[in-house]
Design an enzyme around this catalytic site. Structure first.
Site, PDB file in Angstrom:
ATOM      1  N   TYR A  96       2.249  -0.069  -0.033  1.00 48.47           N
ATOM      2  CA  TYR A  96       1.428  -0.170  -1.235  1.00 48.47           C
ATOM      3  C   TYR A  96      -0.049  -0.309  -0.900  1.00 48.47           C
ATOM      4  CZ  TYR A  96       0.547  -5.225  -0.671  1.00 48.47           C
ATOM      5  OH  TYR A  96       0.115  -6.449  -0.217  1.00 48.47           O
ATOM      6  N   ARG A 111      -5.309   4.415   4.446  1.00 51.69           N
ATOM      7  CA  ARG A 111      -4.458   3.334   4.962  1.00 51.69           C
ATOM      8  C   ARG A 111      -3.041   3.487   4.410  1.00 51.69           C
ATOM      9  NH1 ARG A 111      -6.284  -2.803   4.015  1.00 51.69           N
ATOM     10  NH2 ARG A 111      -5.618  -2.283   1.895  1.00 51.69           N
ATOM     11  N   ARG A 159      23.221   2.701  -1.291  1.00 49.79           N
ATOM     12  CA  ARG A 159      22.751   1.612  -0.438  1.00 49.79           C
ATOM     13  C   ARG A 159      23.348   1.650   0.963  1.00 49.79           C
ATOM     14  NH1 ARG A 159      23.732  -3.040   1.822  1.00 49.79           N
ATOM     15  NH2 ARG A 159      21.988  -4.497   2.054  1.00 49.79           N
ATOM     16  N   HIS A 188      21.616   1.209   5.018  1.00 47.95           N
ATOM     17  CA  HIS A 188      20.336   0.869   5.637  1.00 47.95           C
ATOM     18  C   HIS A 188      19.600   2.086   6.175  1.00 47.95           C
ATOM     19  CE1 HIS A 188      22.118  -3.062   5.317  1.00 47.95           C
ATOM     20  NE2 HIS A 188      21.027  -3.642   5.787  1.00 47.95           N
ATOM     21  N   LYS A 196       1.039  -1.894   5.458  1.00 49.12           N
ATOM     22  CA  LYS A 196       0.961  -2.612   4.176  1.00 49.12           C
ATOM     23  C   LYS A 196       2.285  -2.421   3.436  1.00 49.12           C
ATOM     24  CE  LYS A 196      -2.550  -3.735   0.696  1.00 49.12           C
ATOM     25  NZ  LYS A 196      -2.409  -5.165   0.806  1.00 49.12           N
ATOM     26  N   GLU A 226      -4.484 -14.266   9.812  1.00 50.39           N
ATOM     27  CA  GLU A 226      -5.082 -13.873   8.529  1.00 50.39           C
ATOM     28  C   GLU A 226      -4.484 -14.714   7.420  1.00 50.39           C
ATOM     29  OE1 GLU A 226      -4.019  -9.892   7.248  1.00 50.39           O
ATOM     30  OE2 GLU A 226      -2.045 -10.057   8.160  1.00 50.39           O
ATOM     31  N   LEU A 238      -3.284  -7.171   8.752  1.00 55.37           N
ATOM     32  CA  LEU A 238      -3.550  -6.007   7.909  1.00 55.37           C
ATOM     33  C   LEU A 238      -5.077  -5.874   7.913  1.00 55.37           C
ATOM     34  CD1 LEU A 238      -4.135  -5.040   4.605  1.00 55.37           C
ATOM     35  CD2 LEU A 238      -2.529  -3.815   6.055  1.00 55.37           C
TER      36      LEU A 238
END
Ligand code: PDD
Length: 289
Positions: free
Chosen positions: A35, A54, A102, A104, A150, A183, A208
């Site tokens: 995101y 990014r 579902r 993995h 991210k 961070e 990040l």
């Protein structure tokens, strides 16, 4: 989120109430997605190209194909922002691996990633925090070793922020097992050391690398400050003259208390105030002082 929220889902604009994703979306099932959060200050989107580059790097790192080019995404985001009723906004862009049974392992090739673009009111930051500085706590950095991606998988960040909130603090700062400060739970951390040097963690896979961080580094260098990119120790953080953190939604936020210890004289320091001002100017028109 309000009815005003503008939503673009996959390939079209939809009403907020109609913006639904199947339960088998891998973002929902596995947190399998990436995101971005971008600010619009009225004159345009702050460093949208950098944010989308990014996003592309994050998506490439986890092998999710971008559904369109960065330029096409820029056009969709601009259109989304123009449909939003208010002059300033925040944009959330999320890309997941799509809807599939579902298991993995990656779904069959050809599975379409789910793209969500949302435009909404930016979170309100109490002005008191900028005037007097925020209180933060430190927490063990229990995250994985690819914090440069991210990812929407934010459980350690969510738990850290909740812990901060429950103790009356605004942000939680992560500290790795070796005692090094990385961070914040949703921000990058800076300090000003004894000799007036600005210190922030280097852009490795342990953080990040923020778009705000990069802009603030540019402002600092332009202003002639010395800046070092290294991981400070927790002791150094406690005894620094100034501390601040940066992110798209909080901009440059001064910190005056870490784990109950007062930073400097307990007021936002001169370097922080200067950088807050320089970054605000940048946000006002996209150009430095
Ligand atoms: N968070 N570090 C982490 C872990 C973050 O989540 C963020 C941003 C940053 C700062 O990045 P930038 O300056 O590009 O916003 C650093 C966003 C705002 C969020 O998750 O809401």
């Amino acid at each position: 989120m309000s009815q005003e929220t503008v939503v673009y889902l996959n390939d079209r604009f939809v009403d907020y109430g109609q913006a639904l994703v199947p339960v088998l979306d891998r973002g929902y099932i596995f947190g399998d997605g990436v995101y971005e959060v971008i600010r619009d200050y009225g004159w345009g989107l702050f460093r949208m190209r950098e944010h989308l580059e990014r996003l592309e790097r994050s998506a490439q790192a986890v092998e999710i194909p971008l559904p369109c080019s960065i330029s096409e995404m820029e056009s969709i985001i601009e259109e989304a922002v123009s449909r939003y009723a208010r002059p300033v906004s925040q944009v959330y862009v999320q890309l997941t691996r799509g809807v599939a049974g579902r298991t993995h392992r990656f779904p069959p090739s050809g599975t379409t990633p789910t793209l969500l673009i949302m435009v909404y009111e930016p979170p309100l930051m109490p002005s008191e925090l900028y005037e007097n500085g925020a209180t933060v706590i430190t927490v063990p950095d229990i995250r994985w070793l690819r914090c440069d991606i991210k990812s929407i998988n934010l459980l350690p960040n969510v738990l850290a922020k909740e812990k901060a909130s429950r103790s009356g603090a605004f942000e939680a700062i992560f500290v790795r097992e070796n005692g090094r400060v990385t961070e914040g739970s949703s921000s990058n951390v800076f300090l000003v050391d004894d000799s007036g040097r600005i210190v922030t963690a280097p852009a490795t896979s342990l953080i990040l690398s923020g778009i705000t961080r990069a802009a603030v580094i540019e402002c600092a260098l332009e202003a002639g400050y010395e800046l070092e990119q290294r991981f400070p120790s927790l002791d150094e953080l406690y005894s620094s003259k100034e501390v601040f953190f940066t992110c798209s939604s909080s901009k440059v936020m001064p910190v005056t208390c870490v784990d109950g210890r007062t930073i400097g004289d307990g007021k936002p320091g001169p370097v922080t105030r200067d950088l807050m001002n320089r970054y605000d100017v940048l946000c006002r028109n996209g150009k430095p002082l």
